[in-house]
Write a protein that holds these residues in place. Structure first.
Motif, short mmCIF file in Angstrom:
data_model
loop_
_atom_site.label_atom_id
_atom_site.label_comp_id
_atom_site.label_asym_id
_atom_site.label_seq_id
_atom_site.Cartn_x
_atom_site.Cartn_y
_atom_site.Cartn_z
N UNK A 40 1.09 -1.05 -0.10
CA UNK A 40 0.08 0.01 -0.03
C UNK A 40 1.00 1.20 -0.03
N UNK A 41 0.06 2.41 0.11
CA UNK A 41 0.90 3.82 0.03
C UNK A 41 1.57 3.84 1.38
N UNK A 42 2.23 5.07 1.41
CA UNK A 42 3.07 5.45 2.79
C UNK A 42 2.44 6.31 3.37
N UNK A 43 2.58 6.31 4.77
CA UNK A 43 2.39 7.56 5.83
C UNK A 43 3.26 8.79 5.36
N UNK A 44 2.67 9.68 5.35
CA UNK A 44 3.42 10.92 5.09
C UNK A 44 4.30 11.03 6.10
N UNK A 45 4.41 10.69 7.29
CA UNK A 45 5.44 10.87 8.41
C UNK A 45 6.52 9.79 8.23
N UNK A 46 6.29 8.63 7.60
CA UNK A 46 7.28 7.86 7.29
C UNK A 46 8.19 8.16 6.00
N UNK A 47 7.53 9.04 4.90
CA UNK A 47 8.04 9.51 3.96
C UNK A 47 9.08 10.56 4.40
N UNK A 48 8.63 11.51 5.43
CA UNK A 48 9.52 12.49 5.93
C UNK A 48 10.86 12.05 6.56
N UNK A 49 10.59 10.62 7.36
CA UNK A 49 11.60 10.31 8.24
C UNK A 49 12.67 9.58 7.16
N UNK A 50 12.02 9.06 6.25
CA UNK A 50 12.97 8.24 5.18
C UNK A 50 13.85 9.31 4.53
N UNK A 51 13.10 10.17 3.97
CA UNK A 51 13.98 11.39 3.25
C UNK A 51 15.11 12.02 3.95
N UNK A 52 14.84 12.09 5.32
CA UNK A 52 15.66 12.94 6.37
C UNK A 52 16.76 11.96 6.67
N UNK A 53 16.79 10.67 6.77
CA UNK A 53 17.61 9.75 7.24
C UNK A 53 18.93 10.02 6.77
N UNK A 54 20.05 10.31 7.28
CA UNK A 54 21.35 10.31 6.51
C UNK A 54 21.64 9.16 6.03
N UNK A 55 21.39 8.00 6.43
CA UNK A 55 21.99 6.80 6.25
C UNK A 55 21.22 6.15 4.86
N UNK A 56 20.05 6.76 4.43
CA UNK A 56 19.37 6.31 3.31
C UNK A 56 20.42 6.03 2.09
N UNK A 57 20.20 5.12 1.36
CA UNK A 57 20.85 5.09 -0.01
C UNK A 57 19.92 5.31 -1.16
N UNK A 83 0.02 8.61 0.91
CA UNK A 83 0.92 9.37 -0.28
C UNK A 83 1.45 7.90 -0.89
N UNK A 84 1.72 8.28 -2.30
CA UNK A 84 2.59 7.15 -3.10
C UNK A 84 3.92 7.82 -3.10
N UNK A 85 5.10 7.10 -3.10
CA UNK A 85 6.30 7.70 -2.92
C UNK A 85 7.31 6.86 -3.91
N UNK A 86 8.19 7.82 -4.73
CA UNK A 86 9.15 7.18 -5.54
C UNK A 86 10.43 7.82 -4.98
N UNK A 87 11.69 7.21 -5.66
CA UNK A 87 12.88 7.89 -5.15
C UNK A 87 13.91 7.13 -6.16
N UNK A 88 15.13 7.57 -6.13
CA UNK A 88 16.08 7.00 -7.21
C UNK A 88 17.20 6.51 -6.04
N UNK A 89 17.99 5.62 -6.72
CA UNK A 89 19.04 4.96 -5.88
C UNK A 89 20.04 6.06 -6.07
N UNK A 134 16.06 -2.59 7.81
CA UNK A 134 16.57 -1.81 8.85
C UNK A 134 15.78 -0.77 9.47
N UNK A 135 15.47 0.09 8.30
CA UNK A 135 14.62 1.09 8.87
C UNK A 135 13.21 0.92 9.13
N UNK A 136 12.41 -0.08 8.64
CA UNK A 136 11.08 -0.72 8.90
C UNK A 136 11.12 -1.08 10.38
#
Length: 226
Positions: free
Chosen positions: A55-72, A195-201, A216-218
Motif C-alpha cells: 500500500x501507500x506510505x504514511x506522510x510521516x514515514x516519507x519525511x523520516x525516510x528522506x531525512x535519514x542520513x543513512x538512506x541509500x 501518499x505514493x512515494x518514489x525515489x532514486x538509488x 533496518x529502517x522498517x
C-alpha cells in the motif's frame, strides 16, 4: 443464414480487437522500457500490508525516510491521486489528477514540452498533460499563462508535459496540482497511508543495498511507533 453469419463475424471481430488491445497493454506494461530517465535507478517505496499486498506510505514515514542520513536513496517525491472538474464555456467533465510535490518531475526526469513546471510559491498552478492540452484546450499555442477553472477555482497553466509522459500508477492522469503538505502533517495518525512515494538509488547504491536498508529502517519504525 445472413443474421447468424453477421453475428459470427461481429463476435470474431470483437474477439480479435480485444486480443489486440490486451496484447498492447501487456507489451507496454512488461516489455517496453519505462518512459522515465534512467528508469533502472528509479524505485517505488511501499508499505507491506496483510496477505502479501502493498500500500501507500504514511506522510510521516516519507519525511523520516528522506531525512535519514543513512538512506541509500535520493530524489524522493510524494504524490496523491485526486480528480478535478474541469469547467469550460460549454461543458464540465471530471478529470483524473495527481497532487504532486515540487520534486516530482525531477525525480522522473521529465521536462515540459511547453512552459515550465510547478513553482513553489503558487498553490493555484497546474501542469497539464499533452492529451488534455490537445483535447480540452484545443492545442492552443498560448496555453501557458492561461487560467482554467477546476472545481470552481481558477488555476494558471504553467506547463504542458511531453506526449510520451505517462503518470506512474495513473496512465489516464491529465492534471498535476501542487501537493499541500500542511494538512497531511497536521493529521497525527501515523498509520494513515495517504501518499505514493518514489525515489532514486543514490550514486553507487544498489537495489540490494536499498532493500537491506529498508529492512533496518522498517524495524526502527516499528520500534519507535509500535
Amino acid at each position: 443464414q445472413p443474421l447468424y453469419a453477421l453475428g459470427c463475424v461481429t463476435t470474431l471481430a470483437l474477439a480479435v480487437a480485444a486480443a489486440a488491445s490486451s496484447f498492447a497493454v501487456v507489451k507496454r506494461a512488461l516489455f517496453d522500457p519505462l518512459p522515465y530517465a534512467d528508469s533502472d535507478r528509479l524505485v517505488s517505496v511501499l508499505t507491506a500490508v496483510a496477505d502479501n499486498r502493498t500500500g501507500s506510505l504514511s506522510i510521516f514515514v516519507f519525511e523520516d525516510l528522506r531525512r535519514d542520513p543513512q538512506t541509500p536513496l535520493t530524489n524522493f517525491t510524494a504524490f496523491r491521486f485526486n480528480s478535478a472538474t474541469y469547467q469550460s464555456a460549454d461543458t464540465a467533465e471530471s478529470i483524473e489528477a495527481q497532487e504532486v510535490d515540487t520534486a516530482y518531475f525531477d525525480t522522473f526526469g521529465i521536462r515540459p514540452a511547453l512552459g515550465g513546471l510547478l513553482p513553489t510559491d503558487d498553490p493555484n498552478a497546474v501542469v497539464v498533460s499533452w492529451r488534455f492540452w490537445q483535447r480540452s484546450l484545443s492545442a492552443a499555442a498560448d496555453v501557458v499563462g492561461r487560467t482554467i477553472v477546476l472545481d470552481g477555482v481558477g488555476r494558471h497553466v504553467v506547463g504542458v508535459l511531453p506526449e510520451t509522459f505517462i503518470a506512474p500508477y495513473g496512465p489516464q492522469v491529465d492534471l498535476f496540482l501542487p501537493l499541500n503538505m500542511r494538512p497531511l502533517l497536521a493529521d497525527t495518525a501515523r498509520a494513515r497511508r495517504t501518499t505514493s512515494v518514489f525515489a532514486r538509488l543514490a550514486p553507487g547504491a544498489t537495489h540490494e543495498q536499498a532493500s537491506a536498508y529498508m529492512q533496518t529502517f522498517s524495524q526502527g519504525q516499528r520500534d519507535r511507533y509500535p
